[in-house]
Design an enzyme around this catalytic site. Structure first.
Site, PDB file in Angstrom:
ATOM      1  N   TYR A  10      -4.610   0.959  15.860  1.00  0.00           N
ATOM      2  CA  TYR A  10      -3.344   0.808  16.577  1.00  0.00           C
ATOM      3  C   TYR A  10      -3.514   0.478  18.047  1.00  0.00           C
ATOM      4  O   TYR A  10      -2.738  -0.289  18.604  1.00  0.00           O
ATOM      5  CB  TYR A  10      -2.517   2.101  16.463  1.00  0.00           C
ATOM      6  CG  TYR A  10      -1.962   2.359  15.084  1.00  0.00           C
ATOM      7  CD1 TYR A  10      -0.685   1.941  14.730  1.00  0.00           C
ATOM      8  CD2 TYR A  10      -2.728   3.013  14.121  1.00  0.00           C
ATOM      9  CE1 TYR A  10      -0.181   2.177  13.465  1.00  0.00           C
ATOM     10  CE2 TYR A  10      -2.236   3.254  12.847  1.00  0.00           C
ATOM     11  CZ  TYR A  10      -0.957   2.831  12.528  1.00  0.00           C
ATOM     12  OH  TYR A  10      -0.457   3.050  11.261  1.00  0.00           O
ATOM     13  N   ASN A  67      -7.793   1.354   9.714  1.00  0.00           N
ATOM     14  CA  ASN A  67      -6.525   1.557  10.415  1.00  0.00           C
ATOM     15  C   ASN A  67      -6.780   1.489  11.911  1.00  0.00           C
ATOM     16  O   ASN A  67      -7.683   2.168  12.429  1.00  0.00           O
ATOM     17  CB  ASN A  67      -5.921   2.925  10.089  1.00  0.00           C
ATOM     18  CG  ASN A  67      -5.441   3.048   8.659  1.00  0.00           C
ATOM     19  OD1 ASN A  67      -5.491   2.086   7.891  1.00  0.00           O
ATOM     20  ND2 ASN A  67      -4.980   4.232   8.291  1.00  0.00           N
ATOM     21  N   HIS A 122      -3.293  10.860   0.945  1.00  0.00           N
ATOM     22  CA  HIS A 122      -2.760  10.593   2.281  1.00  0.00           C
ATOM     23  C   HIS A 122      -2.154  11.891   2.825  1.00  0.00           C
ATOM     24  O   HIS A 122      -0.971  11.987   3.107  1.00  0.00           O
ATOM     25  CB  HIS A 122      -1.722   9.470   2.242  1.00  0.00           C
ATOM     26  CG  HIS A 122      -1.481   8.825   3.577  1.00  0.00           C
ATOM     27  ND1 HIS A 122      -1.468   7.456   3.757  1.00  0.00           N
ATOM     28  CD2 HIS A 122      -1.227   9.345   4.795  1.00  0.00           C
ATOM     29  CE1 HIS A 122      -1.214   7.168   5.022  1.00  0.00           C
ATOM     30  NE2 HIS A 122      -1.060   8.320   5.678  1.00  0.00           N
ATOM     31  N   GLU A 159      -7.775   8.112   6.534  1.00  0.00           N
ATOM     32  CA  GLU A 159      -8.092   8.696   7.831  1.00  0.00           C
ATOM     33  C   GLU A 159      -8.642  10.127   7.717  1.00  0.00           C
ATOM     34  O   GLU A 159      -8.018  11.093   8.174  1.00  0.00           O
ATOM     35  CB  GLU A 159      -6.864   8.670   8.748  1.00  0.00           C
ATOM     36  CG  GLU A 159      -6.355   7.274   9.017  1.00  0.00           C
ATOM     37  CD  GLU A 159      -5.195   7.244  10.019  1.00  0.00           C
ATOM     38  OE1 GLU A 159      -4.734   8.332  10.430  1.00  0.00           O
ATOM     39  OE2 GLU A 159      -4.748   6.151  10.385  1.00  0.00           O
ATOM     40  N   ARG A 190       0.843  -1.190   0.000  1.00  0.00           N
ATOM     41  CA  ARG A 190       0.000   0.000   0.000  1.00  0.00           C
ATOM     42  C   ARG A 190       0.885   1.249   0.000  1.00  0.00           C
ATOM     43  O   ARG A 190       1.726   1.420   0.876  1.00  0.00           O
ATOM     44  CB  ARG A 190      -0.906   0.009   1.228  1.00  0.00           C
ATOM     45  CG  ARG A 190      -1.813   1.227   1.258  1.00  0.00           C
ATOM     46  CD  ARG A 190      -2.640   1.310   2.525  1.00  0.00           C
ATOM     47  NE  ARG A 190      -3.345   2.596   2.539  1.00  0.00           N
ATOM     48  CZ  ARG A 190      -3.587   3.307   3.630  1.00  0.00           C
ATOM     49  NH1 ARG A 190      -3.186   2.873   4.811  1.00  0.00           N
ATOM     50  NH2 ARG A 190      -4.216   4.467   3.541  1.00  0.00           N
ATOM     51  N   GLU A 201      -3.819  -0.454   8.038  1.00  0.00           N
ATOM     52  CA  GLU A 201      -2.668  -0.089   8.869  1.00  0.00           C
ATOM     53  C   GLU A 201      -2.827  -0.709  10.245  1.00  0.00           C
ATOM     54  O   GLU A 201      -3.913  -0.708  10.808  1.00  0.00           O
ATOM     55  CB  GLU A 201      -2.527   1.432   9.051  1.00  0.00           C
ATOM     56  CG  GLU A 201      -2.012   2.196   7.859  1.00  0.00           C
ATOM     57  CD  GLU A 201      -1.861   3.697   8.139  1.00  0.00           C
ATOM     58  OE1 GLU A 201      -1.649   4.066   9.336  1.00  0.00           O
ATOM     59  OE2 GLU A 201      -1.966   4.485   7.202  1.00  0.00           O
TER      60      GLU A 201
END
Length: 566
Positions: free
Chosen positions: A349, A347, A160, A205, A115, A414
């Site tokens: 985390y 995404n 992005h 995002e 990506r 991600e």
């Protein structure tokens, strides 16, 4: 363990959280391993997409090369004190000049997909199709050809965060003309590159673009003093621009290019800080609704969620405004936006603990949400203050998406972990993070029926981590910035991720337990940790006990090893 109210003559006792904790210890007769921490062994689907990722501004460099225009991050980074240590992406990892090197390390990693993002001002210096920079398009054509020659499929992000500065100068995302400008840009990329691309992502995002760019001001373009409506206007236009790009692809290119297109959204998972308070449960739900749901609800369900609309409308009217600060979609726009997805790009985390807070008359995104979040102190630290290791949250978030949005195909676009300080190529903490998080994905897929199609590790190499500069490193490959050639040096996690990808089960479970009860690739990480412990070389700034807790069943933080090598 109980609070006594000494102002009350009855001296009432109220249990503290420790009372509930101790009750559970007694009930369980100890500390049994929770089910969500147990390893699961099994298979992902045969065509599962194993990927890693980067973005244009973070790695490309070549900021004025071959006719490239300025981006908002070029201007932002060159403004004093905006980026830690005043780092800039002028050269970054020099990927603009290192296609062969980057493809070589991707081959070393054994990924099936990669990506990356296109720099809008590299191909359209002024943001419009009136001035097409062929040199920029040629760069991406060369990159795509090199990837396909290596049997690596591209996953291409159109935006992005590096908006052409020329568009920002005319209002950027706040200007309604942005929707058409993005549509034209997307149309050109589909036309010129689409024959080589099967996975497209419109925006990465969007909440970060809207809230951090036009609310907090910590990201480009750095606006933090505008009206409190700005983030919502930006978000509204991003959703409409995404829908237009999706329709362009669907109407003009899908039949002949046979690709898929969607958007990537990010979100933490949120748990109640106090599991015995309904108010905390409600606050935790609002966290996910305001982060993920802000954009997912219109695209997947047709309009903003009732939770989001009601909170913002009620607080707007209470402040004396004639209507909500959140824009409304017209019936035609709802029809145009709803269903503009081929998959759910996610995404993720970390996770947080939430509790409600009344912000009073403050008019902001956080005040509308009405929540403060903290981390559980037992969650392991990383190189980023906002990122704590809490693997269980990924499975819960995947199930939330399944339940709220009709079990769409999900590509995790991600997921990763950082370090900072002295460079240590033996990044055992990253092995631990990926092992635990990928196994939660496997559980969601096998046990919960979540339609997970792919997993993307962030990131391919250490790069410019936005406002943190080069201080935080997420990469599989260390980029030696003291060498003008910027060589890519593999960390221990390269071998780890490669083994996960190439394991016979195609999962984070390897080929099953070894004689010691662990997958073979787990064994190598554990032995490495013991070696570091005995040599006394954990790396400056690292919490040694945390590193060893990651890899060893039991350690003593005073320095005495309490585990046998099996």
């Amino acid at each position: 363990m109980h609070h006594v109210d000494f102002t009350n003559p009855d001296r009432p006792r109220t249990p503290k959280y420790s009372a509930h904790f101790y009750y559970n210890v007694i009930k369980d007769n100890g500390f049994p391993m929770p089910d969500d921490e147990k390893m699961l062994y099994g298979h992902f689907r045969e065509d599962f997409m194993w990927s890693t990722a980067s973005s244009a501004y973070q790695i490309e460099g070549g900021w004025r090369a071959d006719g490239k225009g300025l981006s908002i991050w070029d201007k932002f980074a060159h403004s004093p004190s905006r980026i830690l240590n005043d780092d800039v992406g002028d050269i970054a990892c020099d990927s603009y000049n290192k296609i062969e090197e980057d493809v070589a390390i991707l081959k070393q990693l054994k990924v099936s997909h990669y990506r990356f993002s296109i720099s809008w001002p590299r191909v359209l210096p002024d943001g419009t199709i009136n001035h097409i920079n062929e040199a920029g398009i040629n760069y991406y054509q060369k990159l795509l050809n090199a990837l396909l020659a290596a049997n690596i499929q591209p996953q291409v992000t159109l935006y992005h965060w590096d908006l052409p500065q020329a568009i920002e100068d005319y209002g950027g995302f706040l200007n309604d003309s942005f929707v058409k400008l993005f549509r034209d840009y997307a149309d050109l990329m589909f036309d010129r590159l689409g024959s080589k691309v099967k996975i497209w992502i419109t925006f990465n995002e969007p909440i970060m673009v809207a809230n951090h760019g036009y609310g907090f001001g910590g990201f480009a373009p750095g606006i933090n003093s505008g009206p409190d409506t700005l983030p919502y206007i930006v978000g509204h236009n991003l959703i409409k621009a995404h829908a237009e790009a999706w329709h362009v692809y669907n109407d003009k290119y899908r039949a002949k290019q046979n690709g898929k297109i969607s958007i990537t959204l990010n979100s933490d998972w949120s748990e109640p800080r106090n599991p015995y308070r309904q108010e905390d449960y409600d606050a935790a739900r609002r966290v996910v609704e305001f982060y993920l749901g802000w954009f997912a609800h219109p695209i997947f369900n047709g309009d903003y969620s009732e939770i989001v609309k009601t909170r913002i409308r009620d607080r707007s009217l209470a402040a004396g405004l004639p209507h909500s600060r959140l824009p409304e979609f017209t019936p035609e726009e709802i029809k145009r936006v709803k269903g503009t997805h081929d998959f759910f790009g996610l995404n993720h985390y970390t996770s947080v603990l939430a509790f409600p807070v009344d912000y009073g008359d403050d008019a902001s995104f956080d005040a509308d949400k009405g929540v403060v979040t903290v981390s559980d102190r037992v969650w392991l630290d990383t190189g980023s203050v906002w990122l704590k290791v809490a693997p269980f949250g990924l499975r819960k978030l995947l199930n939330f998406i399944k339940e709220q949005y009709g079990n769409p195909p999900i590509i995790i676009t991600e997921n990763g972990v950082s370090e900072k300080g002295t460079v240590d190529l033996n990044d055992v903490h990253r092995n631990y993070y990926y092992e635990k998080y990928i196994n939660q994905v496997l559980k969601a897929y096998l046990l919960d029926g979540v339609d997970v199609r792919g997993y993307t590790a962030w990131s391919l190499m250490d790069n410019l981590e936005w406002a943190a500069g080069f201080s935080e490193r997420f990469g599989f490959f260390y980029v030696n910035r003291s060498d003008p050639n910027l060589p890519r040096v593999p960390k221990n996690s390269v071998n780890f991720y490669t083994k996960v990808i190439k394991s016979p089960t195609g999962s984070a479970a390897g080929s099953g337990p070894s004689a010691s009860g662990h997958p073979s690739w787990m064994e190598s990480s554990r032995v490495s940790a013991i070696k570091i412990w005995r040599l006394g070389e954990p790396g400056a700034g690292r919490d040694v006990s945390a590193v060893c807790r990651v890899c060893l069943p039991r350690v003593c933080t005073t320095g005495t090893l309490m585990v046998d090598i099996e």
